[in-house]
Design an enzyme around this catalytic site. Structure first.
Site, PDB file in Angstrom:
ATOM      1  N   ASP A 127      21.923  33.290  15.010  1.00 30.05           N
ATOM      2  CA  ASP A 127      22.467  34.641  14.883  1.00 30.05           C
ATOM      3  C   ASP A 127      23.772  34.688  15.646  1.00 30.05           C
ATOM      4  O   ASP A 127      23.944  34.010  16.673  1.00 30.05           O
ATOM      5  CB  ASP A 127      21.478  35.703  15.374  1.00 30.05           C
ATOM      6  CG  ASP A 127      21.081  35.553  16.830  1.00 30.05           C
ATOM      7  OD1 ASP A 127      21.704  36.205  17.702  1.00 30.05           O
ATOM      8  OD2 ASP A 127      20.136  34.789  17.110  1.00 30.05           O
TER       9      ASP A 127
ATOM     10  N   ASP B 233      17.488  45.859  16.057  1.00 28.18           N
ATOM     11  CA  ASP B 233      17.510  45.127  17.328  1.00 28.18           C
ATOM     12  C   ASP B 233      17.247  46.139  18.445  1.00 28.18           C
ATOM     13  O   ASP B 233      18.146  46.861  18.868  1.00 28.18           O
ATOM     14  CB  ASP B 233      18.877  44.446  17.487  1.00 28.18           C
ATOM     15  CG  ASP B 233      19.020  43.709  18.814  1.00 28.18           C
ATOM     16  OD1 ASP B 233      18.177  43.888  19.710  1.00 28.18           O
ATOM     17  OD2 ASP B 233      20.002  42.950  18.964  1.00 28.18           O
TER      18      ASP B 233
ATOM     19  N   GLU C  29      15.774  46.266  22.131  1.00 23.73           N
ATOM     20  CA  GLU C  29      15.382  45.352  23.205  1.00 23.73           C
ATOM     21  C   GLU C  29      15.506  45.925  24.602  1.00 23.73           C
ATOM     22  O   GLU C  29      15.193  45.242  25.580  1.00 23.73           O
ATOM     23  CB  GLU C  29      16.207  44.064  23.117  1.00 23.73           C
ATOM     24  CG  GLU C  29      17.720  44.283  23.139  1.00 23.73           C
ATOM     25  CD  GLU C  29      18.499  43.000  22.927  1.00 23.73           C
ATOM     26  OE1 GLU C  29      18.738  42.296  23.934  1.00 23.73           O
ATOM     27  OE2 GLU C  29      18.853  42.695  21.772  1.00 23.73           O
TER      28      GLU C  29
END
Length: 312
Positions: free
Chosen positions: A13, A104, A106
């Site tokens: 990524d 995403d 996190e």
């Protein structure tokens, strides 16, 4: 959770931090897939997003994108989903890519409770799927994953745990990972410096079968068999016969209906097809894209182009 396997396919990524990437070298090094940063929050777009997507697609990699989540409310989550979906239109939309869009999530800048984390995550995921037509997946860290409840189990998990010896921990929502980001200090030809390394829980063929095969296919026009077939335009530059004029009018009506939907600029993957269609017969242009056109329109024109219908 499960361990890594020698038969699993590998990927990376990337974001602007990887700078200019030589995608041919990345592909040649054995990387099958890539997730590319698209957006963050409600306004930020990665400056290398479009360039990275175009480069990775050009060498035949399986491409997905991700959005770095910052919202602390349902309204904020929906706004971030809208920003992500709009940005994806610059590369043809989520359906033009082989891998799903990614939430995403996190960290917890708003110090939300677990219940609130799940609420805002669901708001984002639901809105993004509504806007793109593609079910997202979730990226998170090994520790943060414990915040998600079992209602998230239907979303595939991409988890980060940097270790050569320990597997990701089983979580309330997941007992297996779909993608594992196992290091942030990988080395790959074509990229200067470190890059995140990832593994899919199966072969390249299984990765394609899981996501690519399930993607909606472009509309397939019937095979051209005679001049009156409405999917075959009359020969460019030549006067139309009555039959060709009827065929042209029927095709133009179909194109106009597709073009009239929600409009967007010409995506990179459709540019060659659009240029060929516009150049085919300048006296009788099939369409105009001064104000853009719909995603379905670009897919239709691309299918026609690939079938050789704009060759003189």
């Amino acid at each position: 959770m499960q361990t890594r396997s020698s038969g699993n396919t590998q990927g990376i990524d990337v974001s602007r931090y990887q700078g200019t990437i030589d995608w041919a070298k990345v592909k040649a090094s054995g990387m099958t897939f890539v997730f590319i940063k698209a957006t963050e929050g409600q306004t930020y777009t990665d400056p290398n997003f479009q360039k990275n997507v175009t480069g990775a697609l050009a060498v035949g990699m399986l491409v997905g994108t991700y959005h770095f989540f910052r919202a602390t409310s349902m309204d904020g989550a929906k706004a971030e989903a809208a920003h992500y979906a709009t940005t994806l239109q610059k590369v043809g939309g989520a359906k033009a890519l082989q891998l799903p869009p990614v939430l995403d999530y996190e960290n917890n800048p708003g110090n939300l409770s677990k219940a609130q984390i799940n609420t805002v995550a669901k708001a984002f995921l639901t809105e993004l799927q509504r806007l793109t037509g593609v079910k997202p997946i979730i990226y998170t860290g090994n520790s943060f994953a414990g915040n998600f409840d079992t209602s998230m189990s239907s979303y595939d998990l991409w988890i980060a745990r940097y270790s050569n010896t320990r597997v990701p921990d089983a979580q309330p929502a997941w007992k297996r990972w779909t993608f594992w980001q196992y290091t942030d200090s990988g080395k790959v030809n074509g990229i200067s410096g470190n890059v995140d390394m990832n593994e899919f829980e199966g072969s390249a063929a299984e990765l394609k079968a899981r996501y690519v095969a399930a993607a909606p296919k472009p509309p397939e026009p019937s095979e051209p068999t005679h001049p009156t077939n409405p999917t075959e335009p009359p020969k460019g530059g030549e006067p139309m016969t009555a039959e060709e004029k009827a065929a042209f009018d029927a095709l133009k009506s179909q194109v106009d209906k597709l073009q009239a939907r929600q409009q967007m600029e010409v995506p990179v993957w459709a540019k060659a097809a659009v240029d060929a269609a516009l150049a085919y017969d300048t006296k009788n242009p099939l369409f105009s894209i001064d104000n853009g056109a719909s995603y379905d329109f670009y897919r239709f024109i691309t299918v026609m182009y690939r079938r050789g219908l704009f060759k003189k």
